[in-house]
Design a protein around this motif. Sequence first.
Motif, PDB file in Angstrom:
ATOM      1  N   GLY A 172      45.846 121.478  -5.934  1.00  0.00           N
ATOM      2  CA  GLY A 172      45.289 121.717  -7.158  1.00  0.00           C
ATOM      3  C   GLY A 172      44.483 121.307  -7.630  1.00  0.00           C
ATOM      4  N   ILE A 173      42.884 121.764  -8.008  1.00  0.00           N
ATOM      5  CA  ILE A 173      42.293 121.131  -7.864  1.00  0.00           C
ATOM      6  C   ILE A 173      41.336 121.897  -8.658  1.00  0.00           C
ATOM      7  N   SER A 174      40.192 121.449  -9.952  1.00  0.00           N
ATOM      8  CA  SER A 174      39.122 121.391 -10.518  1.00  0.00           C
ATOM      9  C   SER A 174      37.995 121.381  -9.422  1.00  0.00           C
ATOM     10  N   ASP A 175      37.073 122.857 -10.272  1.00  0.00           N
ATOM     11  CA  ASP A 175      36.302 122.712  -9.706  1.00  0.00           C
ATOM     12  C   ASP A 175      35.518 123.863 -10.097  1.00  0.00           C
ATOM     13  N   VAL A 176      34.096 124.306 -10.075  1.00  0.00           N
ATOM     14  CA  VAL A 176      32.708 124.654 -10.630  1.00  0.00           C
ATOM     15  C   VAL A 176      32.747 125.715  -9.851  1.00  0.00           C
ATOM     16  N   ALA A 233      37.116 125.892 -13.302  1.00  0.00           N
ATOM     17  CA  ALA A 233      38.058 126.356 -12.901  1.00  0.00           C
ATOM     18  C   ALA A 233      39.533 125.533 -11.973  1.00  0.00           C
ATOM     19  N   ILE A 234      40.573 126.098 -12.290  1.00  0.00           N
ATOM     20  CA  ILE A 234      41.655 125.479 -11.813  1.00  0.00           C
ATOM     21  C   ILE A 234      42.242 126.260 -10.281  1.00  0.00           C
ATOM     22  N   ILE A 235      42.355 125.615  -9.396  1.00  0.00           N
ATOM     23  CA  ILE A 235      42.378 126.364  -7.921  1.00  0.00           C
ATOM     24  C   ILE A 235      44.172 125.464  -7.187  1.00  0.00           C
ATOM     25  N   GLN A 236      44.811 126.535  -6.895  1.00  0.00           N
ATOM     26  CA  GLN A 236      45.798 126.485  -6.813  1.00  0.00           C
ATOM     27  C   GLN A 236      46.414 126.865  -5.790  1.00  0.00           C
TER      28      GLN A 236
END
Length: 409
Positions: A172-176, A233-236
């Motif tokens: 579960g990460i935040s990224d652009v 964005a949140i990527i899961q």
Amino acid sequence: MAHDEIIERYSGLARAGLAGEAIADCEPQTFEQESFGAAGYENVQDLPEGAARASLGCGNPVAVADLQAGQTVLDLGSGGGIDVLLSAKRVGPNGKAYGLDASPDMLELARRNAEQEGMANVEFLHGTIERIPLPDTSIDVIISNCVVNLSNDKAAVFTEAFRVLKPGARLGISDVVSEDDANPARRTVVEQQVGCAAGTLTISEYRELLHEAGFITTSVTLTADHGSGVHSAIIQAAKPSAPPGIVIRPMHDVDAEQVLAIYQAGLDTGDASFETVAPTWESFDQNKLHRLRYVAVDTTSERVVAWVAASAVSNRPVYVGVIEHSIYVDRRCQGRGIGRALLATFVAAAEDIGIWTIQTGVFPENASSLRLHQTAGFRIVGTRERIGCHHGVWRDVTFLERRSTVTGG
């Protein structure tokens, strides 16, 4: 920007943080939506001021990580340690929070912040996110905050993340990220404003790389619009669940000999297929879809013990979301739930790429295969009577299909 340049850039920011200065990695206008730095968190009052001041992220991955007491969590590119400290509080004294960073200065800053907070269940590691210095299947949850975009080898990041996660564990990460059709020139300008040193991935590229690494149930949720098709964005995603001692991962060419041996052993039972001889790897490779091939591997022996793969049912566009599949489990490993886990992985991966119908044919005598498929949500559509001659006997085939409830009609 080169790897060493990125490290020096963040080391300089860390030195400023150690000196008590407020630091930022974005141009001032990028903070207007309050989505970067400590502004992305609802509550950091209980953390050391230095940790909040040194936050360089683009969101709050801890908020969506669903951390549980006793878990082990890893923060890729931990910076000043804010997400590690937040995670350590969530997992409690019986859990562990690792932070990984390539900058010795950032590690010094993070360790100082952890010491001020009196956190005993944290550990900061020196290394790169493309080569994580932790053993296989040792982590319950991976988080990261606006760091993957800094990597020049993002595929390696996801491969390593997959390796160190336990079966069933989560990312579960935040990224652009960028929209798939974003204008390249305008996108580059915004990337520079928000500090994406190595450039962003598009949403489709992000999901594709996660899928290639072996992740399933992937999602990209946009959280802030920075203009010109660039978003925080949140990527899961999840690593496939598996029985103890088993890892499910994508099939590779190096698995060919073992895959075909299991194939042949299944054919030799007389109840797996009308085929009697396993194909060559060249034929297998040509006839099976490349995106939906998985193997179950024994982690002790590194031996492939089961595989699943798919074929298209037609090249007509109307059938683009319809496939048929084959699944084979080494007879010595049956009864351990490996087939169920492998088929569940296959179904989830298929739905990730928009497959709405999976079909298969099973001999009525193959009761274990029928049970396996019905457990996985397949329904019996009908019986094709005396459809083929096998070893001199005309045999029926039970036709099954699984219709997705999350994609398609």
